[in-house]
Write a protein that holds these residues in place. Structure first.
Motif, PDB file in Angstrom:
ATOM      1  N   GLN A  78       1.016  -1.375  -0.121  1.00 51.00           N
ATOM      2  CA  GLN A  78       0.022   0.076  -0.120  1.00 51.00           C
ATOM      3  C   GLN A  78       0.967   1.026  -0.133  1.00 51.00           C
ATOM      4  O   GLN A  78       0.517   2.218  -0.849  1.00 51.00           O
ATOM      5  N   ARG A  79       1.931   1.249   0.800  1.00 53.31           N
ATOM      6  CA  ARG A  79       2.761   2.304   0.874  1.00 53.31           C
ATOM      7  C   ARG A  79       3.499   2.771  -0.439  1.00 53.31           C
ATOM      8  O   ARG A  79       3.741   3.781  -0.939  1.00 53.31           O
ATOM      9  N   HIS A  80       3.890   1.490  -1.111  1.00 52.22           N
ATOM     10  CA  HIS A  80       4.495   1.946  -2.554  1.00 52.22           C
ATOM     11  C   HIS A  80       3.509   2.343  -3.447  1.00 52.22           C
ATOM     12  O   HIS A  80       3.974   3.179  -4.397  1.00 52.22           O
ATOM     13  N   ILE A  81       2.459   1.806  -3.618  1.00 49.78           N
ATOM     14  CA  ILE A  81       1.316   2.277  -4.374  1.00 49.78           C
ATOM     15  C   ILE A  81       1.073   3.728  -4.372  1.00 49.78           C
ATOM     16  O   ILE A  81       0.985   4.853  -4.915  1.00 49.78           O
ATOM     17  N   ASP A  82       1.063   4.129  -2.830  1.00 47.90           N
ATOM     18  CA  ASP A  82       0.526   5.711  -2.520  1.00 47.90           C
ATOM     19  C   ASP A  82       2.015   6.483  -3.031  1.00 47.90           C
ATOM     20  O   ASP A  82       1.636   7.557  -3.225  1.00 47.90           O
ATOM     21  N   ALA A  83       3.041   5.908  -2.843  1.00 48.31           N
ATOM     22  CA  ALA A  83       4.264   6.775  -3.419  1.00 48.31           C
ATOM     23  C   ALA A  83       4.217   7.006  -4.755  1.00 48.31           C
ATOM     24  O   ALA A  83       4.398   8.172  -5.278  1.00 48.31           O
ATOM     25  N   LEU A  84       3.847   5.864  -5.705  1.00 50.08           N
ATOM     26  CA  LEU A  84       3.417   6.575  -6.982  1.00 50.08           C
ATOM     27  C   LEU A  84       2.509   7.336  -7.319  1.00 50.08           C
ATOM     28  O   LEU A  84       2.607   8.251  -8.204  1.00 50.08           O
ATOM     29  N   TYR A  85       1.357   7.201  -6.512  1.00 44.70           N
ATOM     30  CA  TYR A  85       0.150   7.936  -6.736  1.00 44.70           C
ATOM     31  C   TYR A  85       0.488   9.527  -6.356  1.00 44.70           C
ATOM     32  O   TYR A  85       0.285  10.600  -6.980  1.00 44.70           O
ATOM     33  N   SER A  87       3.561  10.811  -6.082  1.00 43.38           N
ATOM     34  CA  SER A  87       4.137  11.560  -7.465  1.00 43.38           C
ATOM     35  C   SER A  87       3.421  12.104  -8.416  1.00 43.38           C
ATOM     36  O   SER A  87       3.941  13.367  -8.968  1.00 43.38           O
ATOM     37  N   PHE A  88       2.250  11.402  -9.122  1.00 49.22           N
ATOM     38  CA  PHE A  88       1.583  12.020  -9.965  1.00 49.22           C
ATOM     39  C   PHE A  88       0.783  13.456  -9.484  1.00 49.22           C
ATOM     40  O   PHE A  88       0.694  14.425 -10.228  1.00 49.22           O
ATOM     41  N   GLY A 108       1.522   3.507 -18.794  1.00 40.33           N
ATOM     42  CA  GLY A 108       0.914   3.227 -17.417  1.00 40.33           C
ATOM     43  C   GLY A 108       1.081   4.386 -16.470  1.00 40.33           C
ATOM     44  O   GLY A 108       0.623   5.412 -16.837  1.00 40.33           O
ATOM     45  N   ALA A 109       1.952   4.271 -15.833  1.00 38.68           N
ATOM     46  CA  ALA A 109       2.284   5.257 -14.607  1.00 38.68           C
ATOM     47  C   ALA A 109       2.894   6.307 -15.371  1.00 38.68           C
ATOM     48  O   ALA A 109       2.941   7.559 -15.003  1.00 38.68           O
ATOM     49  N   GLY A 110       3.820   6.074 -16.342  1.00 34.57           N
ATOM     50  CA  GLY A 110       4.420   7.007 -17.239  1.00 34.57           C
ATOM     51  C   GLY A 110       3.570   7.954 -17.891  1.00 34.57           C
ATOM     52  O   GLY A 110       3.664   9.147 -17.889  1.00 34.57           O
ATOM     53  N   LEU A 111       2.421   7.543 -18.416  1.00 38.08           N
ATOM     54  CA  LEU A 111       1.228   8.201 -19.106  1.00 38.08           C
ATOM     55  C   LEU A 111       0.559   9.145 -17.971  1.00 38.08           C
ATOM     56  O   LEU A 111       0.446  10.385 -18.285  1.00 38.08           O
ATOM     57  N   GLY A 141      -4.186   5.704 -10.082  1.00 41.38           N
ATOM     58  CA  GLY A 141      -3.773   6.978 -10.333  1.00 41.38           C
ATOM     59  C   GLY A 141      -4.526   8.062 -10.861  1.00 41.38           C
ATOM     60  O   GLY A 141      -4.026   9.003 -11.177  1.00 41.38           O
ATOM     61  N   GLY A 142      -5.671   7.698 -10.686  1.00 39.88           N
ATOM     62  CA  GLY A 142      -6.684   8.527 -11.632  1.00 39.88           C
ATOM     63  C   GLY A 142      -6.637   8.372 -13.020  1.00 39.88           C
ATOM     64  O   GLY A 142      -6.888   9.712 -13.708  1.00 39.88           O
TER      65      GLY A 142
END
Length: 246
Positions: A78-85, A87-88, A108-111, A141-142
């Protein structure tokens, strides 16, 4: 992560070409810290976000994805996904106006990072790919919100829901990007576009705040937009009157 500032423009580089700049947790955390530093500076009016090695960002690093797949409810996952979110969101909330300079793949996350910026300059042969469905993962990430606010419902459905890959030319035609240019011209074009806002950081930051409040999502009504702009415009009038002409 690299950050260089010149003439009021910060150039932030995703610097992991060996994995086509795929986002790790550490990289996402660094990205947030860099944007914190940019916001704390008063001499930055615009940011250009780019990737190194001819790629923008190949998405989330496989280590993050495999960890989440093993136990999605694990606290670390969960913390790892939160970190990616995070950053967006941090890119999207930068006080300075932002431009993505996109070469190669943005997946994906890059887009999501691309779409978190205020404006996109893309290579004609750039590859914009949702990618989530291809690996059997629901978008995050929305993703649908970012796509639809940039180019509307059909573009969000085509790219995000149906997984259609598009190049830079198609992205510009859809409104996902402001301009498609030759690969070798992407970063120079982005810097030229950023230069005017970089020359006046104080005005840039006020304009950027008003733009986001009005353009959304959600977009405001015209009468609300008038009031959003009133205060900053009065400030700019007063500043202009008190600035000696040359």
């Amino acid at each position: 992560m690299l950050c260089e500032v010149s003439a009021g423009v910060a150039v932030v580089t995703l610097a992991a070409p060996q994995r086509r700049n795929a986002l790790t947790v550490e990289m996402a955390t660094e990205l947030e810290a860099v944007f914190d530093e940019i916001d704390a500076r008063q001499d930055v009016g615009a940011v250009v976000l780019r990737g190194s090695g001819g790629s923008f960002c190949a998405g989330a690093d496989l280590g993050v994805l495999s960890g989440a797949a093993q136990d999605p409810l694990d606290d670390d996952a969960q913390r790892h996904i939160d970190a990616l979110y995070g950053s967006f969101l941090r890119v999207g909330r930068c006080r300075a106006a932002s431009i993505a300079a996109v070469r190669g793949p943005a997946v994906g996350a890059g887009l999501n990072l691309v779409l978190a910026t205020d404006l996109r300059i893309v290579a004609r042969d750039a590859r914009l790919i949702s990618g989530f469905g291809r690996i059997g993962v629901h978008p995050g990430g929305g993703h649908f919100t970012l796509l639809s606010r940039a180019a509307g419902r059909d573009a969000a459905a085509g790219v995000g829901l149906f997984g259609q890959e598009i190049d830079g030319e198609r992205a510009a035609a859809l409104g996902l990007a402001w301009q498609a240019v030759d690969d070798t011209d992407v970063e120079a074009t982005a810097l030229r576009t950023a230069a005017r806002l970089g020359a006046d950081p104080a005005l840039s930051r006020r304009m950027t705040a008003s733009f986001r409040r009005e353009a959304g999502p959600p977009a405001t009504s015209w009468d609300v937009g008038l009031e959003v702009e009133r205060g900053p415009q009065m400030w700019s009038f007063r500043r202009r009157a008190s600035t000696p002409t040359t």
